[in-house]
Design an enzyme around this catalytic site. Structure first.
Site, PDB file in Angstrom:
ATOM      1  N   HIS A   1       0.816  -1.228   0.000  1.00 29.23           N
ATOM      2  CA  HIS A   1       0.000   0.000   0.000  1.00 29.23           C
ATOM      3  C   HIS A   1       0.849   1.278   0.000  1.00 29.23           C
ATOM      4  O   HIS A   1       0.295   2.382  -0.022  1.00 29.23           O
ATOM      5  CB  HIS A   1      -0.943   0.020   1.209  1.00 29.23           C
TER       6      HIS A   1
ATOM      7  N   ASP B   1      -2.468 -10.702  -2.306  1.00 27.83           N
ATOM      8  CA  ASP B   1      -3.033 -10.219  -1.039  1.00 27.83           C
ATOM      9  C   ASP B   1      -4.521  -9.932  -1.263  1.00 27.83           C
ATOM     10  O   ASP B   1      -4.948  -9.623  -2.373  1.00 27.83           O
ATOM     11  CB  ASP B   1      -2.298  -8.944  -0.626  1.00 27.83           C
TER      12      ASP B   1
ATOM     13  N   ASP C   1      -4.109 -12.870   3.488  1.00 29.03           N
ATOM     14  CA  ASP C   1      -5.328 -12.412   4.153  1.00 29.03           C
ATOM     15  C   ASP C   1      -6.595 -12.703   3.355  1.00 29.03           C
ATOM     16  O   ASP C   1      -7.703 -12.400   3.817  1.00 29.03           O
ATOM     17  CB  ASP C   1      -5.247 -10.926   4.541  1.00 29.03           C
TER      18      ASP C   1
ATOM     19  N   HIS D   1      -6.171  -7.434  -0.482  1.00 30.26           N
ATOM     20  CA  HIS D   1      -6.419  -6.026  -0.812  1.00 30.26           C
ATOM     21  C   HIS D   1      -5.652  -5.625  -2.061  1.00 30.26           C
ATOM     22  O   HIS D   1      -4.592  -6.178  -2.357  1.00 30.26           O
ATOM     23  CB  HIS D   1      -5.986  -5.135   0.357  1.00 30.26           C
TER      24      HIS D   1
ATOM     25  N   TYR E   1      -3.500 -12.077   8.749  1.00 36.06           N
ATOM     26  CA  TYR E   1      -3.674 -11.628  10.138  1.00 36.06           C
ATOM     27  C   TYR E   1      -4.285 -12.658  11.065  1.00 36.06           C
ATOM     28  O   TYR E   1      -4.462 -12.383  12.249  1.00 36.06           O
ATOM     29  CB  TYR E   1      -4.519 -10.346  10.136  1.00 36.06           C
TER      30      TYR E   1
HETATM   31  C1  SP5 Z   1      -1.054  -5.141   3.934  1.00 30.98           C
HETATM   32  C2  SP5 Z   1      -2.501  -5.190   4.231  1.00 30.98           C
HETATM   33  O1  SP5 Z   1      -3.119  -6.237   4.188  1.00 30.98           O
HETATM   34  N1  SP5 Z   1      -3.055  -4.062   4.602  1.00 30.98           N
HETATM   35  C3  SP5 Z   1      -4.422  -4.067   4.891  1.00 30.98           C
HETATM   36  C4  SP5 Z   1      -4.861  -2.714   5.248  1.00 30.98           C
HETATM   37  C5  SP5 Z   1      -6.351  -2.691   5.224  1.00 30.98           C
HETATM   38  N2  SP5 Z   1      -6.830  -2.245   6.460  1.00 30.98           N
HETATM   39  C6  SP5 Z   1      -8.179  -1.833   6.319  1.00 30.98           C
HETATM   40  C7  SP5 Z   1      -8.709  -1.619   7.637  1.00 30.98           C
HETATM   41  C8  SP5 Z   1     -10.146  -1.265   7.591  1.00 30.98           C
HETATM   42  C9  SP5 Z   1     -10.640  -1.161   8.974  1.00 30.98           C
HETATM   43  N3  SP5 Z   1     -10.529  -2.395   9.679  1.00 30.98           N
HETATM   44  C10 SP5 Z   1     -11.362  -2.404  10.813  1.00 30.98           C
HETATM   45  C11 SP5 Z   1     -11.536  -3.794  11.246  1.00 30.98           C
HETATM   46  C12 SP5 Z   1     -12.554  -3.851  12.313  1.00 30.98           C
HETATM   47  N4  SP5 Z   1     -12.808  -5.220  12.611  1.00 30.98           N
HETATM   48 ZN    ZN Z   2      -4.150  -7.124   2.669  1.00 38.53          ZN
END
Ligand code: SP5
Ligand code: ZN
Length: 373
Positions: free
Chosen positions: A182, A218, A308, A220, A347
């Site tokens: 990212h 990934d 993930d 995302h 994660y």
């Molecule tokens: C490297 C990678 O996988 N980064 C991922 C970043 C995405 N994070 C988004 C978070 C959105 C808010 N998450 C809240 C979770 C509440 N359970």
């Molecule tokens: Zn990710």
């Protein structure tokens, strides 16, 4: 397949994420690196300690201003006294000088450290603590050391004969933490600070690969890596990910109509998937990405290996199984080119290690099949 890491990777303690104004624990924790490392040692992968990265390899894809910011901002924060007033020991942005705010004016350097934080960080979830720079630098070092391990295979010309080629390391894995995909040339977020994948791809180019593919599995979209190479025709970036148009991070990028620009026109491929997509759909799209890389004529590969998309992962709604990751590895390995896999997200601590191990086993198997005459 060797795995590269550095104990400094543990120095980044995120301090959580500010999510909708609320401090939440955040899933990008030190323990991630421990469980992955244990699984890889158990699977028999030889461990290699990363070297320090050449600073020039970082600024080959990131702006010197971003690198300097990451290196110095936490110290400036402490000097500014914010750890005691208001009592925030992590660097957290508050003003974001967006394109809309600037209205075409250039970005000035803010005098206040608390203002500079928002000049480079585009979200409130990617906090900087005392050890963050050390870890981010070590992660980039791991990616570069992995490139070094496959280096002889990269510079080997296909027409130069293959004597001894079977003994060369053609695959290596970098246990990068924090993750990287990212992070853009001059902006970071999404738990990422430096794009380890982009740094690796550029290092492969420097070592003689003419055309590099970065394939990102990934969950995302790898918006940072995409934007770094968006105008370039020598690096193909492909990503399969949960559809940002369905409300998922990074929300503003990762759509199918982003196909590259200028010299890079046609060298970017995004495949957004609906939430709840499982192995069949996901693997079909991974196969598409591999076909793109083959058609592109990639002579080296970087895999942005986020796990993930795993069914139990708390950060994404995709439903890929461990066998799915192994099968993705086989597909990616079948390209048969020198390959560096870098860790991105993932994660779910109980299954994280086995999922990474499965993907790497698949990569080895795919590469072995490709090497057979
Ligand atoms: C490297 C990678 O996988 N980064 C991922 C970043 C995405 N994070 C988004 C978070 C959105 C808010 N998450 C809240 C979770 C509440 N359970
Ligand atoms: Zn990710």
């Amino acid at each position: 397949m060797p795995f590269v890491w550095h104990p400094r990777t543990r120095r980044h303690v995120s301090g959580g994420e500010i999510w909708l104004g609320v401090r939440t624990p955040g899933p990008e924790v030190v323990e991630r690196v421990n469980v992955i490392r244990e699984a890889l040692i158990r699977a028999g992968h030889p461990e290699v300690t990363a070297g320090d990265p050449d600073p020039a390899a970082l600024t080959a894809v990131h702006s010197p201003d971003l690198v300097e910011h990451l290196r110095t901002i936490h110290d400036a924060w402490v000097v500014g006294g914010y750890a005691t007033d208001p009592g925030q020991d992590r660097v957290v942005p508050y003003v974001f000088p967006t394109a809309g705010m600037l209205g075409g004016l250039g970005l000035r350097r803010a005098t206040a450290a608390h203002a500079r934080a928002g000049a480079y960080c585009y979200d409130t979830m990617t906090l900087i603590g005392a050890g963050t720079w050390d870890a981010a630098e070590a992660a980039a070092g791991a990616a570069l050391t992995a490139v070094g391990l496959v280096g002889d295979a990269i510079s080997e010309r296909p027409d130069a004969g293959h004597g001894g080629a079977v003994d060369q390391v053609r695959l290596a894995y970098a246990l990068c933490r924090p993750p990287g995909h990212h992070a853009a040339a001059e902006a970071f977020g999404g738990s990422c600070f430096l794009s380890n994948a982009a740094i690796a791809a550029e290092a492969m180019r420097a070592r003689g690969a003419a055309r590099v593919a970065v394939l990102d599995i990934d969950a995302h979209h790898g918006n940072g890596t995409q934007s770094i190479f968006y105008d370039r025709g020598d690096v193909l970036v492909g990503s399969v990910h949960v559809d940002p148009g369905a409300g998922w991070f990074p929300h503003f990028m990762g759509f199918a109509d982003e196909t590259g620009r200028g010299d890079g026109a046609g060298a970017n491929r995004n495949i957004p998937l609906p939430a709840r997509s499982g192995d069949d759909r996901w693997l079909g799209e991974v196969e598409e990405l591999v076909a793109d890389a083959r058609a592109f004529g990639a002579d080296a590969l970087v895999v942005s290996l986020g796990v993930d998309a795993a069914v139990e992962d708390p950060e994404s709604p995709l439903r890929v199984s461990r066998d799915g990751y192994a099968a993705a590895g086989v597909l990616l390995g079948s390209l048969g080119v020198p390959t560096v896999a870098v860790q991105e997200g993932g994660y779910h601590l109980p299954t994280l290690g086995p999922f990474v191990a499965a993907a790497l086993a698949g990569l080895s198997e795919g590469a072995a099949r490709a090497a057979r005459p």
